[in-house]
Design a protein around this motif. Structure first.
Motif, PDB file in Angstrom:
ATOM      1  N   ILE B   4       0.848  -1.193   0.000  1.00 54.87           N
ATOM      2  CA  ILE B   4       0.000   0.000   0.000  1.00 54.87           C
ATOM      3  C   ILE B   4       0.883   1.242   0.000  1.00 54.87           C
ATOM      4  O   ILE B   4       1.792   1.372   0.831  1.00 54.87           O
ATOM      5  N   LEU B   5       0.595   2.158  -0.917  1.00 54.37           N
ATOM      6  CA  LEU B   5       1.294   3.450  -0.930  1.00 54.37           C
ATOM      7  C   LEU B   5       0.465   4.453  -0.138  1.00 54.37           C
ATOM      8  O   LEU B   5      -0.717   4.668  -0.436  1.00 54.37           O
ATOM      9  N   ILE B   6       1.065   5.066   0.874  1.00 53.55           N
ATOM     10  CA  ILE B   6       0.386   6.096   1.665  1.00 53.55           C
ATOM     11  C   ILE B   6       1.035   7.436   1.330  1.00 53.55           C
ATOM     12  O   ILE B   6       2.230   7.628   1.558  1.00 53.55           O
ATOM     13  N   ALA B  37       4.505  10.792  -4.722  1.00 51.59           N
ATOM     14  CA  ALA B  37       3.503   9.728  -4.840  1.00 51.59           C
ATOM     15  C   ALA B  37       3.493   9.132  -6.249  1.00 51.59           C
ATOM     16  O   ALA B  37       3.462   7.917  -6.423  1.00 51.59           O
ATOM     17  N   VAL B  38       3.522   9.992  -7.253  1.00 48.31           N
ATOM     18  CA  VAL B  38       3.515   9.513  -8.647  1.00 48.31           C
ATOM     19  C   VAL B  38       4.777   8.704  -8.917  1.00 48.31           C
ATOM     20  O   VAL B  38       4.737   7.614  -9.499  1.00 48.31           O
ATOM     21  N   SER B  39       5.901   9.247  -8.472  1.00 45.38           N
ATOM     22  CA  SER B  39       7.175   8.570  -8.687  1.00 45.38           C
ATOM     23  C   SER B  39       7.203   7.199  -7.989  1.00 45.38           C
ATOM     24  O   SER B  39       7.650   6.204  -8.575  1.00 45.38           O
ATOM     25  N   MET B  40       6.711   7.159  -6.760  1.00 49.91           N
ATOM     26  CA  MET B  40       6.688   5.889  -6.008  1.00 49.91           C
ATOM     27  C   MET B  40       5.755   4.884  -6.684  1.00 49.91           C
ATOM     28  O   MET B  40       6.035   3.691  -6.720  1.00 49.91           O
ATOM     29  N   TYR B  41       4.626   5.382  -7.197  1.00 49.87           N
ATOM     30  CA  TYR B  41       3.692   4.472  -7.865  1.00 49.87           C
ATOM     31  C   TYR B  41       4.359   3.845  -9.091  1.00 49.87           C
ATOM     32  O   TYR B  41       4.277   2.631  -9.307  1.00 49.87           O
ATOM     33  N   GLU B  42       5.012   4.701  -9.879  1.00 48.69           N
ATOM     34  CA  GLU B  42       5.626   4.221 -11.117  1.00 48.69           C
ATOM     35  C   GLU B  42       6.751   3.221 -10.843  1.00 48.69           C
ATOM     36  O   GLU B  42       6.951   2.278 -11.599  1.00 48.69           O
ATOM     37  N   GLY B  60      -3.124  16.065  -4.294  1.00 46.13           N
ATOM     38  CA  GLY B  60      -3.557  14.692  -4.494  1.00 46.13           C
ATOM     39  C   GLY B  60      -4.386  14.494  -5.751  1.00 46.13           C
ATOM     40  O   GLY B  60      -4.314  13.440  -6.398  1.00 46.13           O
ATOM     41  N   MET B  61      -5.168  15.478  -6.120  1.00 44.12           N
ATOM     42  CA  MET B  61      -6.001  15.341  -7.320  1.00 44.12           C
ATOM     43  C   MET B  61      -5.138  15.281  -8.585  1.00 44.12           C
ATOM     44  O   MET B  61      -5.409  14.505  -9.500  1.00 44.12           O
ATOM     45  N   GLU B  62      -4.109  16.109  -8.620  1.00 45.51           N
ATOM     46  CA  GLU B  62      -3.209  16.089  -9.773  1.00 45.51           C
ATOM     47  C   GLU B  62      -2.427  14.781  -9.810  1.00 45.51           C
ATOM     48  O   GLU B  62      -2.229  14.183 -10.868  1.00 45.51           O
ATOM     49  N   ALA B  63      -1.969  14.358  -8.631  1.00 46.05           N
ATOM     50  CA  ALA B  63      -1.221  13.102  -8.548  1.00 46.05           C
ATOM     51  C   ALA B  63      -2.114  11.930  -8.983  1.00 46.05           C
ATOM     52  O   ALA B  63      -1.660  11.015  -9.678  1.00 46.05           O
ATOM     53  N   LEU B  64      -3.382  11.976  -8.591  1.00 47.45           N
ATOM     54  CA  LEU B  64      -4.329  10.926  -8.989  1.00 47.45           C
ATOM     55  C   LEU B  64      -4.422  10.836 -10.513  1.00 47.45           C
ATOM     56  O   LEU B  64      -4.355   9.752 -11.103  1.00 47.45           O
ATOM     57  N   LYS B  65      -4.550  11.983 -11.156  1.00 47.38           N
ATOM     58  CA  LYS B  65      -4.661  12.002 -12.620  1.00 47.38           C
ATOM     59  C   LYS B  65      -3.411  11.414 -13.264  1.00 47.38           C
ATOM     60  O   LYS B  65      -3.497  10.656 -14.237  1.00 47.38           O
ATOM     61  N   ASP B  66      -2.240  11.770 -12.718  1.00 42.17           N
ATOM     62  CA  ASP B  66      -0.988  11.252 -13.282  1.00 42.17           C
ATOM     63  C   ASP B  66      -0.890   9.741 -13.098  1.00 42.17           C
ATOM     64  O   ASP B  66      -0.427   9.029 -13.992  1.00 42.17           O
ATOM     65  N   ILE B  67      -1.309   9.260 -11.935  1.00 44.68           N
ATOM     66  CA  ILE B  67      -1.239   7.823 -11.667  1.00 44.68           C
ATOM     67  C   ILE B  67      -2.198   7.064 -12.587  1.00 44.68           C
ATOM     68  O   ILE B  67      -1.864   6.028 -13.162  1.00 44.68           O
TER      69      ILE B  67
END
Lengths: 203, 118
Positions: B4-6, B37-42, B60-67
């Protein structure tokens, strides 16, 4: 400001403040009551009197509001009260905290985030506006210096502002504080206009 | 066990969330802002993401879109104190699978993770 606009603003702030204190109660697990809610126009020189004078040491949690219009929120506590909140939030025994560590600062910031978000959400959901809080900033300084930070923007072109000042108390704990809302004229007008068509009384 | 990414800029909230999620038996990776967050997800491809909305650098909304752009099947729940209807709708439209309003308790986080991981 007309009496009608003032009354409408007072209703909105009352609604938001009750919701904010409910968020704070949920977060701390302690019932928080609004002891006093004062709404008034105040000149800059008098704002710091709300906190016992300009030279009183204080911890401030500051958030800006963006979205449909701009504004500012500030929570202010005496340091001993801020430390008591940190004990509550961290699950420590009362009196454990006697200085502001990075984790304590983060806990206070999160508390400001919850209070600010609950306050804005209550108002946004009634008015249909979008009101977004910034990440919180936790500051320690004399009350006068903290008020200088929050009043710099809203008082750029005038010497007084409309403030909402709430004193709250936690049941069974020696905790109280001041929650101030400083709207820009733009935000005040947007809120009042958007809320004109809805009834707040039953909420 | 899932990863899980927090993502939350508040160290206090990360500390609380990480403790809760680890108690549930999951592995946790952390990010302190939207860019991280985006970097960790990728780089880690976590099974689910709990993401704060109000964060510096990239919210978070921008990060969500990128993810979601990187992985349309990403399982992301937004975790925020902002219960504003318009924000909830915007998050769901952007691909969030759930929405957790702070302050939250262990049961709520557990329910969300079960929904995301299942």
């Amino acid at each position: 400001m007309t009496d009608a606009v003032s009354d409408r603003w007072a209703e909105l702030v009352g609604l938001g403040t009750r919701n904010a204190m409910s968020g704070l109660s949920e977060m701390t697990g302690v019932t928080i009551d609004v002891a006093e809610l004062a709404l008034r126009r105040a000149p800059l020189s008098e704002i710091s009197h709300a906190f016992g004078g300009a030279e009183t040491e204080a911890v401030g949690i500051y958030l800006t509001v963006t979205g449909s219009a701009d504004g500012q929120l500030m929570l202010m506590y005496e340091p001993r009260i801020a430390y008591a909140f940190i004990d509550l939030l961290m699950g420590e025994a009362p009196g454990s905290t006697d200085s502001l560590t990075e984790m304590g600062r983060s806990a206070l910031g999160e508390m400001g985030n919850v209070i600010g978000a609950f306050f804005l959400s209550a108002i946004a959901n009634v008015t249909g506006l979008t009101l977004l809080p910034s990440p919180p900033e936790v500051m320690t300084d004399m009350a006068g210096a903290l008020f200088d930070v929050i009043s710099a923007e809203v008082l750029l072109d005038r010497d007084e502002t409309f403030i909402a000042e709430t004193t709250f108390r936690a049941q069974g704990h020696d905790i109280s504080g001041v929650f101030m809302v400083l709207p820009t004229d733009e935000l005040l007008q947007a809120l009042v206009t958007a809320s004109e068509s809805v009834s707040l009384g039953a909420r | 066990m899932a990863t899980i990414l927090i993502a939350d800029d508040a160290a206090f909230m990360r500390m609380k969330s990480v403790a809760l999620v680890k108690e549930m038996g999951h592995e946790v990776i952390e990010a302190a802002d939207g860019v991280e967050a985006v970097s960790m997800y990728e780089s880690h491809h976590p099974d689910a993401v709990l993401m704060d909305i109000t964060m510096p650098n990239k919210d978070g909304m921008e990060a969500l879109k990128d993810i979601i752009a990187f992985d349309p099947a990403a399982r992301v729940a937004m975790v925020t104190a902002m219960g504003q209807q318009q924000i909830v709708i915007a998050a769901i439209k952007s691909g969030a699978k759930d929405f957790v309003v702070k302050p939250f308790n262990a049961e709520r986080i557990q329910a969300v993770l079960l929904k995301l991981i299942d």
